[in-house]
Design a protein around this motif. Sequence first.
Motif, PDB file in Angstrom:
ATOM      1  N   THR A 146      64.381   8.552  82.095  1.00  0.00           N
ATOM      2  CA  THR A 146      63.804   9.804  81.622  1.00  0.00           C
ATOM      3  C   THR A 146      63.973   9.848  80.118  1.00  0.00           C
ATOM      4  OG1 THR A 146      64.328  10.924  83.690  1.00  0.00           O
ATOM      5  CG2 THR A 146      63.942  12.332  81.772  1.00  0.00           C
ATOM      6  N   GLY A 147      62.929  10.286  79.420  1.00  0.00           N
ATOM      7  CA  GLY A 147      62.993  10.382  77.965  1.00  0.00           C
ATOM      8  C   GLY A 147      62.196  11.569  77.467  1.00  0.00           C
ATOM      9  N   VAL A 148      62.454  11.925  76.222  1.00  0.00           N
ATOM     10  CA  VAL A 148      61.739  13.022  75.579  1.00  0.00           C
ATOM     11  C   VAL A 148      60.676  12.417  74.672  1.00  0.00           C
ATOM     12  CG1 VAL A 148      61.935  15.020  74.051  1.00  0.00           C
ATOM     13  CG2 VAL A 148      63.747  14.532  75.707  1.00  0.00           C
ATOM     14  N   THR A 149      59.461  12.951  74.780  1.00  0.00           N
ATOM     15  CA  THR A 149      58.337  12.414  74.023  1.00  0.00           C
ATOM     16  C   THR A 149      58.258  13.049  72.638  1.00  0.00           C
ATOM     17  OG1 THR A 149      56.714  14.073  74.702  1.00  0.00           O
ATOM     18  CG2 THR A 149      57.064  12.179  76.186  1.00  0.00           C
ATOM     19  N   ALA A 150      57.375  12.509  71.825  1.00  0.00           N
ATOM     20  CA  ALA A 150      57.149  13.026  70.471  1.00  0.00           C
ATOM     21  C   ALA A 150      56.613  14.448  70.491  1.00  0.00           C
ATOM     22  CB  ALA A 150      56.187  12.108  69.720  1.00  0.00           C
ATOM     23  N   THR A 151      56.033  14.875  71.610  1.00  0.00           N
ATOM     24  CA  THR A 151      55.532  16.252  71.739  1.00  0.00           C
ATOM     25  C   THR A 151      56.568  17.184  72.355  1.00  0.00           C
ATOM     26  OG1 THR A 151      54.536  15.796  73.893  1.00  0.00           O
ATOM     27  CG2 THR A 151      53.121  15.510  71.941  1.00  0.00           C
TER      28      THR A 151
ATOM     29  N   THR B 236      59.417  16.096  78.615  1.00  0.00           N
ATOM     30  CA  THR B 236      60.317  15.165  79.280  1.00  0.00           C
ATOM     31  C   THR B 236      59.498  14.400  80.304  1.00  0.00           C
ATOM     32  OG1 THR B 236      62.209  16.629  78.968  1.00  0.00           O
ATOM     33  CG2 THR B 236      62.414  14.948  80.670  1.00  0.00           C
ATOM     34  N   VAL B 237      59.542  13.077  80.217  1.00  0.00           N
ATOM     35  CA  VAL B 237      58.834  12.240  81.180  1.00  0.00           C
ATOM     36  C   VAL B 237      59.810  11.237  81.774  1.00  0.00           C
ATOM     37  CG1 VAL B 237      56.564  12.458  80.088  1.00  0.00           C
ATOM     38  CG2 VAL B 237      58.033  10.553  79.477  1.00  0.00           C
ATOM     39  N   SER B 238      59.537  10.887  83.020  1.00  0.00           N
ATOM     40  CA  SER B 238      60.313   9.869  83.720  1.00  0.00           C
ATOM     41  C   SER B 238      59.358   8.788  84.179  1.00  0.00           C
ATOM     42  CB  SER B 238      61.006  10.469  84.941  1.00  0.00           C
ATOM     43  OG  SER B 238      61.922  11.466  84.558  1.00  0.00           O
ATOM     44  N   LEU B 239      59.859   7.593  84.274  1.00  0.00           N
ATOM     45  CA  LEU B 239      59.023   6.512  84.787  1.00  0.00           C
ATOM     46  C   LEU B 239      58.524   6.865  86.190  1.00  0.00           C
ATOM     47  CD1 LEU B 239      57.822   3.703  84.356  1.00  0.00           C
ATOM     48  CD2 LEU B 239      59.937   2.753  85.304  1.00  0.00           C
ATOM     49  N   SER B 240      59.360   7.523  86.968  1.00  0.00           N
ATOM     50  CA  SER B 240      58.969   7.884  88.336  1.00  0.00           C
ATOM     51  C   SER B 240      57.793   8.863  88.381  1.00  0.00           C
ATOM     52  CB  SER B 240      60.161   8.467  89.097  1.00  0.00           C
ATOM     53  OG  SER B 240      60.677   9.597  88.432  1.00  0.00           O
ATOM     54  N   ASP B 241      57.496   9.545  87.268  1.00  0.00           N
ATOM     55  CA  ASP B 241      56.320  10.420  87.203  1.00  0.00           C
ATOM     56  C   ASP B 241      55.033   9.640  87.428  1.00  0.00           C
ATOM     57  OD1 ASP B 241      58.033  12.516  86.517  1.00  0.00           O
ATOM     58  OD2 ASP B 241      57.554  12.394  84.371  1.00  0.00           O
TER      59      ASP B 241
END
Length: 173
Positions: free
Chosen positions: A4-9, A12-17
Motif C-alpha cells: 500500500t502506498g500514497v500517490t502524488a495526488t 492510498t492505493v494497494s496492489l490488491s486494488d
Amino acid sequence: PDFTGVTATGETVSLSDFAGQTVVLEWTNDGCPFVQKHYAVPPANMQGLQTDASESDVVWLSIVSSAPGKQGQRTGAELLDMNEGRGATPSHVIIDESGDIGRFYKAKTTPHMFVIGPQGRVVYQGAIDSLASANVADISTATNYVREALSSLTAGEPVGVNATKPYGCSVKY
C-alpha cells in the motif's frame, strides 16, 4: 506481494486494488540519466509504453523511492507537474520516501521494471530494454523487454524473458 502506498495526488492505493489486471511497476528518479533517456522527447519511449498500457487496461504504477534530501525526491505536486510537462501518463505515481515498497521488491535501479500478470505473479523483472546505456539513440535498436512481456500477456502467451539484470542509477534509499 501486496503493498500500500500514497500517490502524488494523496490517494492510498494497494496492489490488491488491481487484482485480476496486469500491472507494471516502474521505479523512477527524474535525476537519473537512464530514466531521462526513456522519457526524452522524442522518442518518448516510456510515455509510449504508458499510453499503450492504458489502452490495454494495464495499470502503470510509477514508484519514487528516493528518500528525503536524496536525488529524485519530489513532492506530489512536483511529480504531477513534471509528468504533465513530459507527457507521462502512469495510472498512479506512488511516493515511497521510506523505501519500504522498493526494498520489499528489491528494486535496485532506476528504471527497474516489474510486470505483474493478472494472476498476481511477477512475470518479468529487470531492465526496460537490452541496451544498458543512457544514450537515447539506443532505444530504436534495443529489445524492449517490458513491451515484449506486455505483448505476450495480451496474446495469452507465456512471457519469453522473465528476468534480466536491471541497469541505471541506484535507487536513492
